[in-house]
Scaffold this motif. Structure first.
Motif, PDB file in Angstrom:
ATOM      1  N   MET A   1     -14.536  36.049  -0.112  1.00  0.00           N
ATOM      2  CA  MET A   1     -13.171  36.077  -0.609  1.00  0.00           C
ATOM      3  C   MET A   1     -12.275  35.203   0.267  1.00  0.00           C
ATOM      4  O   MET A   1     -12.448  35.129   1.464  1.00  0.00           O
ATOM      5  N   LYS A   2     -11.286  34.617  -0.383  1.00  0.00           N
ATOM      6  CA  LYS A   2     -10.305  33.801   0.326  1.00  0.00           C
ATOM      7  C   LYS A   2      -9.183  34.701   0.846  1.00  0.00           C
ATOM      8  O   LYS A   2      -8.861  35.713   0.242  1.00  0.00           O
ATOM      9  N   SER A   3      -8.567  34.298   1.931  1.00  0.00           N
ATOM     10  CA  SER A   3      -7.473  35.065   2.516  1.00  0.00           C
ATOM     11  C   SER A   3      -6.158  34.706   1.823  1.00  0.00           C
ATOM     12  O   SER A   3      -5.695  33.565   1.898  1.00  0.00           O
ATOM     13  N   PHE A   4      -5.539  35.680   1.157  1.00  0.00           N
ATOM     14  CA  PHE A   4      -4.257  35.431   0.517  1.00  0.00           C
ATOM     15  C   PHE A   4      -3.166  35.201   1.548  1.00  0.00           C
ATOM     16  O   PHE A   4      -2.292  34.352   1.367  1.00  0.00           O
ATOM     17  N   ASP A   5      -3.187  35.954   2.642  1.00  0.00           N
ATOM     18  CA  ASP A   5      -2.139  35.800   3.651  1.00  0.00           C
ATOM     19  C   ASP A   5      -2.153  34.399   4.254  1.00  0.00           C
ATOM     20  O   ASP A   5      -1.097  33.828   4.529  1.00  0.00           O
ATOM     21  N   HIS A   6      -3.344  33.813   4.432  1.00  0.00           N
ATOM     22  CA  HIS A   6      -3.440  32.432   4.912  1.00  0.00           C
ATOM     23  C   HIS A   6      -2.856  31.483   3.863  1.00  0.00           C
ATOM     24  O   HIS A   6      -2.062  30.589   4.180  1.00  0.00           O
ATOM     25  N   PHE A   7      -3.236  31.695   2.611  1.00  0.00           N
ATOM     26  CA  PHE A   7      -2.718  30.867   1.517  1.00  0.00           C
ATOM     27  C   PHE A   7      -1.188  30.978   1.436  1.00  0.00           C
ATOM     28  O   PHE A   7      -0.487  29.987   1.266  1.00  0.00           O
ATOM     29  N   ARG A   8      -0.671  32.196   1.591  1.00  0.00           N
ATOM     30  CA  ARG A   8       0.773  32.426   1.498  1.00  0.00           C
ATOM     31  C   ARG A   8       1.527  31.667   2.585  1.00  0.00           C
ATOM     32  O   ARG A   8       2.598  31.120   2.345  1.00  0.00           O
ATOM     33  N   LYS A   9       0.963  31.618   3.787  1.00  0.00           N
ATOM     34  CA  LYS A   9       1.611  30.877   4.878  1.00  0.00           C
ATOM     35  C   LYS A   9       1.675  29.384   4.569  1.00  0.00           C
ATOM     36  O   LYS A   9       2.646  28.707   4.905  1.00  0.00           O
ATOM     37  N   LEU A  10       0.651  28.877   3.922  1.00  0.00           N
ATOM     38  CA  LEU A  10       0.615  27.454   3.572  1.00  0.00           C
ATOM     39  C   LEU A  10       1.498  27.126   2.378  1.00  0.00           C
ATOM     40  O   LEU A  10       2.183  26.107   2.361  1.00  0.00           O
ATOM     41  N   ALA A  11       1.495  27.988   1.362  1.00  0.00           N
ATOM     42  CA  ALA A  11       2.211  27.706   0.114  1.00  0.00           C
ATOM     43  C   ALA A  11       3.699  28.007   0.193  1.00  0.00           C
ATOM     44  O   ALA A  11       4.515  27.301  -0.392  1.00  0.00           O
ATOM     45  N   GLY A  12       4.077  29.060   0.888  1.00  0.00           N
ATOM     46  CA  GLY A  12       5.486  29.445   0.968  1.00  0.00           C
ATOM     47  C   GLY A  12       5.952  30.208  -0.253  1.00  0.00           C
ATOM     48  O   GLY A  12       5.248  30.346  -1.246  1.00  0.00           O
ATOM     49  N   ASN A  13       7.161  30.712  -0.168  1.00  0.00           N
ATOM     50  CA  ASN A  13       7.745  31.521  -1.230  1.00  0.00           C
ATOM     51  C   ASN A  13       8.534  30.623  -2.187  1.00  0.00           C
ATOM     52  O   ASN A  13       9.461  29.937  -1.760  1.00  0.00           O
ATOM     53  N   PRO A  14       8.203  30.620  -3.482  1.00  0.00           N
ATOM     54  CA  PRO A  14       8.939  29.775  -4.436  1.00  0.00           C
ATOM     55  C   PRO A  14      10.318  30.323  -4.796  1.00  0.00           C
ATOM     56  O   PRO A  14      11.114  29.637  -5.425  1.00  0.00           O
ATOM     57  N   LYS A  15      10.598  31.544  -4.370  1.00  0.00           N
ATOM     58  CA  LYS A  15      11.871  32.205  -4.709  1.00  0.00           C
ATOM     59  C   LYS A  15      12.916  31.871  -3.649  1.00  0.00           C
ATOM     60  O   LYS A  15      12.706  32.073  -2.464  1.00  0.00           O
TER      61      LYS A  15
END
Length: 150
Positions: free
Chosen positions: A1-15
């Motif tokens: 499984m991929k780490s969502f928290d890692h992905f979230r740090k890279l992608a950022g919040n669109p809101k």
């Protein structure tokens, strides 16, 4: 499984922002917006929605509408009681037009991965229901969700 928290740090919040508006005025100025936040999570999981609906709109589309009058601010923990939201909707202002999918009833909702990016650590730590349901949704998409309540 991929780490969502890692992905979230890279992608950022669109809101960019969120605030309460008059629900009738929102429908008049910006009809057909996709469900976002807890309202979208309600349609994609077993979460029960709030007493108000949450919608997403791009900054440019919101500005083109002539603007919406703020009727209240979002706070964690919530300052308003459940009944205090009567006649209001929560609007999320996004950097770009939110990507959408259709739920099982054909209702437009924010795409699940982008939806997950909008939840802050503060919200996830405060609301166990949201954290748990978001974790289930992300696991179904192949992501490990480290911030999930157990």
């Amino acid at each position: 499984m991929k780490s969502f928290d890692h992905f979230r740090k890279l992608a950022g919040n669109p809101k960019l922002d969120e605030f309460f508006v008059d629900a009738v005025e929102l429908e008049r100025l910006l009809p057909g917006l996709p469900l976002a936040g807890d309202s979208a999570l309600d349609k994609l999981t077993m979460l029960a929605d709030n007493s108000y609906q949450t919608y997403a709109v791009s900054l440019s589309r919101c500005n083109a509408s002539g603007g919406l009058e703020r009727k209240g601010e979002v706070s964690i923990p919530p300052r308003l009681k459940r009944g205090d939201h009567k006649g209001m909707a929560l609007i999320e202002i996004w950097v770009e037009e939110p990507p959408t999918v259709l739920d099982m009833y054909g209702r437009s909702v924010v795409e699940p991965l982008h939806l997950a990016l909008t939840y802050t650590d503060e919200k996830l730590e405060f609301d166990e229901r949201v954290s748990s349901e978001l974790g289930s949704l992300l696991e179904g998409l192949g992501y490990e969700f480290e911030n999930r309540w157990d």
